[in-house]
Design an enzyme around this catalytic site. Structure first.
Site, PDB file in Angstrom:
ATOM      1  CE1 TYR A  11      -4.634 -15.155   2.110  1.00  0.00           C
ATOM      2  CE2 TYR A  11      -5.898 -13.367   2.981  1.00  0.00           C
ATOM      3  CZ  TYR A  11      -5.316 -14.424   3.180  1.00  0.00           C
ATOM      4  OH  TYR A  11      -4.771 -14.704   4.309  1.00  0.00           O
ATOM      5  CB  ALA A  71     -15.752 -11.565  -7.762  1.00  0.00           C
ATOM      6  CB  SER A  74     -12.161  -6.260  -0.582  1.00  0.00           C
ATOM      7  OG  SER A  74     -10.650  -6.628  -1.041  1.00  0.00           O
ATOM      8  CB  THR A 114     -16.651  -7.044   5.215  1.00  0.00           C
ATOM      9  OG1 THR A 114     -15.607  -6.187   6.110  1.00  0.00           O
ATOM     10  CG2 THR A 114     -17.629  -5.967   4.691  1.00  0.00           C
ATOM     11  CE1 TYR A 138     -15.294  -4.707   0.845  1.00  0.00           C
ATOM     12  CE2 TYR A 138     -14.633  -4.564   3.327  1.00  0.00           C
ATOM     13  CZ  TYR A 138     -14.691  -5.215   2.005  1.00  0.00           C
ATOM     14  OH  TYR A 138     -14.743  -6.600   2.217  1.00  0.00           O
ATOM     15  CG  PHE A 205      -1.907   3.923   8.265  1.00  0.00           C
ATOM     16  CD1 PHE A 205      -1.171   4.757   7.953  1.00  0.00           C
ATOM     17  CD2 PHE A 205      -2.506   2.898   7.459  1.00  0.00           C
ATOM     18  CE1 PHE A 205      -0.560   4.611   6.711  1.00  0.00           C
ATOM     19  CE2 PHE A 205      -1.733   2.841   6.109  1.00  0.00           C
ATOM     20  CZ  PHE A 205      -0.789   3.827   5.983  1.00  0.00           C
ATOM     21  NE  ARG A 279      -6.613   1.790   6.646  1.00  0.00           N
ATOM     22  CZ  ARG A 279      -6.483   0.498   6.120  1.00  0.00           C
ATOM     23  NH1 ARG A 279      -5.596   0.353   5.461  1.00  0.00           N
ATOM     24  NH2 ARG A 279      -7.332  -0.099   6.771  1.00  0.00           N
ATOM     25  N   GLY A 281     -11.853   6.293   7.670  1.00  0.00           N
ATOM     26  CA  GLY A 281     -12.679   5.104   7.509  1.00  0.00           C
ATOM     27  C   GLY A 281     -12.278   3.982   8.358  1.00  0.00           C
ATOM     28  CG  ASP A 282      -8.463   2.304   9.411  1.00  0.00           C
ATOM     29  OD1 ASP A 282      -9.176   1.322   8.582  1.00  0.00           O
ATOM     30  OD2 ASP A 282      -7.369   2.344   9.382  1.00  0.00           O
TER      31      ASP A 282
HETATM   32  N1  UDP Z   1      -2.446  -0.679   8.909  1.00  0.00           N
HETATM   33  C1  UDP Z   1      -1.432   0.218   9.122  1.00  0.00           C
HETATM   34  N2  UDP Z   1      -0.441   0.247   8.336  1.00  0.00           N
HETATM   35  C2  UDP Z   1      -0.493  -0.111   7.005  1.00  0.00           C
HETATM   36  C3  UDP Z   1      -1.657  -1.069   6.770  1.00  0.00           C
HETATM   37  C4  UDP Z   1      -2.626  -1.102   7.834  1.00  0.00           C
HETATM   38  O1  UDP Z   1      -1.237   0.833  10.294  1.00  0.00           O
HETATM   39  O2  UDP Z   1       0.446  -0.103   6.025  1.00  0.00           O
HETATM   40  C5  UDP Z   1      -3.652  -0.504  10.038  1.00  0.00           C
HETATM   41  C6  UDP Z   1      -4.818  -0.046   9.461  1.00  0.00           C
HETATM   42  O3  UDP Z   1      -5.091   1.270   9.587  1.00  0.00           O
HETATM   43  C7  UDP Z   1      -5.943  -0.793  10.509  1.00  0.00           C
HETATM   44  C8  UDP Z   1      -5.095  -2.172  10.642  1.00  0.00           C
HETATM   45  O4  UDP Z   1      -3.672  -2.064  10.129  1.00  0.00           O
HETATM   46  O5  UDP Z   1      -6.012  -0.239  11.679  1.00  0.00           O
HETATM   47  C9  UDP Z   1      -5.591  -3.218   9.718  1.00  0.00           C
HETATM   48  O6  UDP Z   1      -5.732  -2.759   8.422  1.00  0.00           O
HETATM   49  P1  UDP Z   1      -5.923  -3.785   7.125  1.00  0.00           P
HETATM   50  O7  UDP Z   1      -5.825  -3.030   6.010  1.00  0.00           O
HETATM   51  O8  UDP Z   1      -4.769  -4.943   7.204  1.00  0.00           O
HETATM   52  O9  UDP Z   1      -7.348  -4.383   7.476  1.00  0.00           O
HETATM   53  P2  UDP Z   1      -8.722  -3.770   7.750  1.00  0.00           P
HETATM   54  O10 UDP Z   1      -8.972  -3.614   9.087  1.00  0.00           O
HETATM   55  O11 UDP Z   1      -8.940  -2.351   7.094  1.00  0.00           O
HETATM   56  O12 UDP Z   1      -9.764  -4.489   7.006  1.00  0.00           O
END
Ligand code: UDP
Length: 326
Positions: A11, A71, A74, A114, A138, A205, A279, A281-282
């Site tokens: 991407y 690469a 992620s 990141t 990650y 999430f 989710r 780790g967030d």
């Molecule tokens: N998220 C969500 N539902 C999904 C995908 C992501 O609620 O189907 C939430 C995720 O938990 C986070 C935010 O969207 O709070 C951004 O997640 P994303 O994976 O886009 O990017 P990240 O912040 O992990 O790099």
């Protein structure tokens, strides 16, 4: 002399290749999991950074002037259950690449780092020199690489810029290339898949975070603005400047609910939502200070409205209902 882009069919990498080609650079690409159709130019070498002999063979064929290294694995969620994949692919891959650069005397590296290296930040917006305490493998793998590169520079003079991306979104301005992960896990493309009728709803999430509406807050940066920073970082290194790290975001936080609302506006679709647990780790809030990138690199994002960013993504998604279709 060419710029070698690893992960150039992914991407973000494919947008970098498009920008380099548009600006007249000679481009070589390494990729093993992306979409060939995403390449707007460059010579593609199919293989992995895990394979040192493969890397050597590319550096033998190409007169590489600098490397832009995308690469990597992620996915935050996946990294929580398969950390070994992240240390193997990301850390071991970066060692192979840096060693090959030393072997072939390639002096400059722009590295994709990141916001996940910061973990749960102590304050927002996050400055470049704020403490880095990743909450997932990650982010940890990228932080290890940042630290490793510092010592490669100290010992061998390999000059690098580590660019810490916050949430990258959007697509090339004409909608011809965009985001197509298999499987897709990112918020904006998943919301747009709901708008396309490819999913019934969005699973949201976490609604109990200590934020204004209970959902996570993120800082979204348009992929073209992000790539501009890479080209500026390349120029910065070529001018003989010291290695540096830069945070890259817009400096504004949007909650997941705000993103859903903005996407409803852009697409005209109701985007049904099902509320789920957090989710793993967030972190709750990630917002960048990109002041250093602005001051040192002269970087300035062009896409500052979230609707504008989502509009470009929607242009790509609505004209490519099956992504790259492969
Ligand atoms: N998220 C969500 N539902 C999904 C995908 C992501 O609620 O189907 C939430 C995720 O938990 C986070 C935010 O969207 O709070 C951004 O997640 P994303 O994976 O886009 O990017 P990240 O912040 O992990 O790099």
């Amino acid at each position: 002399m060419s710029i070698l882009v690893t992960g150039g069919a992914g991407y973000i990498g494919s947008h970098c290749v498009a920008a380099l080609v548009e600006r007249g650079y000679d481009v070589a690409v390494i990729d093993c999991g992306g979409h060939k159709a995403a390449l707007k130019g460059g010579r593609l070498y199919e293989g992995s950074t895990a394979d040192r002999d493969f890397l050597r063979s590319v550096f033998q064929k190409e007169q590489v002037d600098a490397v832009i290294h995308f690469a990597a694995s992620s996915l935050v969620g996946e990294s929580m259950t398969a950390p070994e994949k992240y240390f193997r692919n990301n850390v071991a891959g970066a060692i192979n690449l840096a060693d090959t650069m030393l072997e072939f005397k390639v002096p400059y590296l722009v590295f994709s780092s990141t916001a996940a290296t910061f973990g749960e930040p102590e304050r927002t917006p996050i400055l470049d020199n704020d403490p880095q305490k990743p909450t997932n493998p990650y982010g940890e793998s990228k932080l290890i690489i940042e630290k490793m590169l510092k010592w490669y520079d100290y010992a061998h003079g390999l000059k690098f810029c580590a660019l810490r991306y916050f949430n990258v979104a959007g697509a090339w301005h004409d909608g011809s290339i965009g985001e197509d992960h298999r499987p897709e896990t990112h918020l904006i493309p998943i919301i747009l898949q709901v708008a396309q009728g490819k999913r019934e709803n969005l699973k949201l999430f976490g609604t109990d975070y200590p934020t204004k509406d209970g959902t996570c807050v993120r800082d979204y940066i348009h992929v073209e603005d992000l790539i501009d920073a890479h080209l500026l970082a390349l120029d910065y290194l070529k001018k003989g400047n010291p290695s540096a790290t830069f945070n890259l975001g817009n400096g504004t936080g949007f909650s997941n609910r705000q993103i859903i609302e903005a996407a409803r506006k852009v697409t005209g679709h109701p985007i049904p939502v099902i509320e789920k647990g957090r989710r793993a780790g967030d972190p709750a809030v990630l917002i960048a200070s990109s002041q250093k990138a602005m001051d040192v690199l002269g970087w300035k994002p062009k896409y500052t409205s979230i609707e504008q960013i989502i509009e470009t993504a929607w242009k790509w998604h609505s004209t490519h209902p099956n992504g790259y279709g492969d």
